[in-house]
Design an enzyme around this catalytic site. Structure first.
Site, PDB file in Angstrom:
ATOM      1  N   ARG A 142      18.331  23.372  37.681  1.00 27.07           N
ATOM      2  CA  ARG A 142      18.133  23.686  36.263  1.00 27.07           C
ATOM      3  C   ARG A 142      16.716  23.266  35.908  1.00 27.07           C
ATOM      4  O   ARG A 142      16.351  22.107  36.065  1.00 27.07           O
ATOM      5  CB  ARG A 142      19.145  22.953  35.393  1.00 27.07           C
ATOM      6  CG  ARG A 142      19.060  23.325  33.915  1.00 27.07           C
ATOM      7  CD  ARG A 142      20.109  22.566  33.096  1.00 27.07           C
ATOM      8  NE  ARG A 142      20.169  23.026  31.713  1.00 27.07           N
ATOM      9  CZ  ARG A 142      19.415  22.574  30.719  1.00 27.07           C
ATOM     10  NH1 ARG A 142      18.501  21.632  30.964  1.00 27.07           N
ATOM     11  NH2 ARG A 142      19.547  23.038  29.491  1.00 27.07           N
TER      12      ARG A 142
ATOM     13  N   SER B 276      25.786  30.092  23.795  1.00 29.09           N
ATOM     14  CA  SER B 276      25.559  29.440  22.504  1.00 29.09           C
ATOM     15  C   SER B 276      24.175  28.801  22.499  1.00 29.09           C
ATOM     16  O   SER B 276      23.435  28.873  21.523  1.00 29.09           O
ATOM     17  CB  SER B 276      26.633  28.373  22.249  1.00 29.09           C
ATOM     18  OG  SER B 276      27.910  28.967  22.203  1.00 29.09           O
TER      19      SER B 276
ATOM     20  N   GLU C  55      29.529  24.076  35.643  1.00 27.38           N
ATOM     21  CA  GLU C  55      29.275  25.419  35.116  1.00 27.38           C
ATOM     22  C   GLU C  55      28.049  26.093  35.722  1.00 27.38           C
ATOM     23  O   GLU C  55      28.027  27.323  35.863  1.00 27.38           O
ATOM     24  CB  GLU C  55      29.195  25.401  33.589  1.00 27.38           C
ATOM     25  CG  GLU C  55      28.071  24.617  32.976  1.00 27.38           C
ATOM     26  CD  GLU C  55      28.113  24.725  31.444  1.00 27.38           C
ATOM     27  OE1 GLU C  55      28.051  25.848  30.934  1.00 27.38           O
ATOM     28  OE2 GLU C  55      28.228  23.676  30.775  1.00 27.38           O
TER      29      GLU C  55
ATOM     30  N   SER D 118      20.305  27.919  29.172  1.00 28.38           N
ATOM     31  CA  SER D 118      19.928  27.159  30.362  1.00 28.38           C
ATOM     32  C   SER D 118      19.128  28.065  31.280  1.00 28.38           C
ATOM     33  O   SER D 118      19.444  29.252  31.414  1.00 28.38           O
ATOM     34  CB  SER D 118      21.167  26.644  31.109  1.00 28.38           C
ATOM     35  OG  SER D 118      21.691  25.495  30.486  1.00 28.38           O
TER      36      SER D 118
END
EC number: 2.7.1.33
Length: 370
Positions: free
Chosen positions: A207, A192, A138, A195
């Site tokens: 990340r 939700s 993702e 990141s």
């Protein structure tokens, strides 16, 4: 539809991002179909294309964001329009059943999907719809989709924008921002959860961190505190509320500014801090609670984003994700917070296709599996 060039995937072309709250779908509608292709096109493919492009709502919860449609672009050597559709993740079984009813599996199509739901619902796609998912990372999809959408023209409009005069509410206004040279960039994806990625080139990104306090937290807490039934209702309530009725401010503790450490009196010292007092609980409204929840979540995200930007030495921060959909309130809060606390060194940027980059990134992965 049979495509003579074997390098091109067979239609229909989809990309899916199955999140914890929403499913985001990107669908490419070809507009350069030849007479030969049209003659060979099977009925199930015509049915799918007509259903998706002639409706703006699907059932009671599916929405096509018509204002985001990208017209007449070229993808994998074909000309077409790119459509954007969303629906609640809880309704995904209905979507899979619809695909079965429209004989989706007979088209031998590749369905590229990303997000946690690509793993969670893989078995449902196989057993209910006889469909096989190709799962993609993702964060890879997020970055690829964002860079692609930014590189194509949004029908002559600017994709990227910021809020000028963010510290002056009466003069604050949305302005286009040129992101032709995007690197380095800090990407804060608010779904939700949250990141945060540091992007140094199209192939060099990582990340940095994240937080579980995101859009799902806002809606979950709002539902508990106010009884609201939807994200839109929660935002509507927040727009009418006053968060200072629930929050304890610096001035509530110091009687004004805390000058030694540069803390203004209006800054929040303790989110929901006033709710320890019985009389405050009795006087606070549901709208105040909704606003305080929004401010709490947004301030926390802004604070983490600022620290990451400083640590990574990046001064442009782009906020994306469906938490920002129809949520100008949070966008302006983020713009103001970053501008104020960085003394003008950090700029908060936003993108029109805020929640669809993962789905577009999944769509871009199609040729790898065809």
């Amino acid at each position: 539809m049979k495509i003579k060039d074997a390098k091109k995937p067979s239609f229909p072309w989809f990309g899916m991002d199955i999140g914890g709250t929403l499913v985001k779908l990107s669908y490419f509608e070809p507009i350069d179909i030849t007479a030969e292709e049209e003659q060979e096109e099977v009925e199930s493919l015509k049915s799918i294309r007509k259903y998706l492009t002639s409706n703006v709502a699907y059932g009671s919860t599916g929405i096509r964001d018509v204002h985001l449609e990208l017209k007449d672009l070229t993808l994998f050597g074909r000309r077409g329009n790119l459509h954007f559709i969303r629906f609640p993740t809880q309704d995904l079984p209905t979507f899979i059943q619809m695909g079965r009813d429209k004989n989706f599996s007979t088209l031998h199509t590749v369905l590229c999907a990303t997000g946690g739901g690509a793993y969670k619902f893989e078995k449902d796609f196989r057993t209910i719809g006889n469909l096989h998912l190709h799962k993609l990372d993702e964060l890879d999809c997020l970055v690829k989709g964002l860079l692609y959408i930014d590189s194509v023209s949004f029908n002559g409009q600017a994709e990227c924008y910021y809020f000028a005069n963010a510290s002056e509410p009466e003069r604050c206004q949305k302005m286009p921002f040129n992101l032709d040279d995007p690197y380095p960039l800090l990407v804060v994806n608010i779904g939700s959860g949250v990141s945060i990625l540091a992007v140094h080139s199209k192939d060099n990104y990582k990340r940095v961190t994240g937080t579980s306090l995101g859009g799902g937290t806002f809606l979950g807490l709002c539902s508990l505190l106010t009884g609201c039934e939807s994200f839109e209702e929660a935002l509507e309530m927040a727009s009418k509320g006053d968060s200072t009725q629930a929050d304890k401010l610096v001035r509530d503790i110091y009687g004004g500014d805390y000058e030694r450490f540069g803390l203004p009196g209006w800054a929040v010292a303790s989110s929901f801090g006033n709710m320890i007092y019985k009389e405050k609980r009795e006087s606070v409204s549901k709208e105040d609670l909704a606003r305080a929840t929004l401010v709490t979540i947004t301030n926390n995200i802004g604070s983490i984003a600022r620290m990451c930007a400083v640590n990574e030495k990046i001064n442009r921060v782009v906020f994306v994700g469906n938490f920002l959909r129809v949520n100008t309130l949070s966008m302006k809060l983020l713009a103001y917070a970053l501008d104020y606390w960085s003394k003008g060194q950090l700029k908060a940027l936003f993108l029109e296709h805020e929640g669809y980059f993962g789905a577009v990134g999944a769509l871009l992965g199609l040729p790898n599996f065809s």
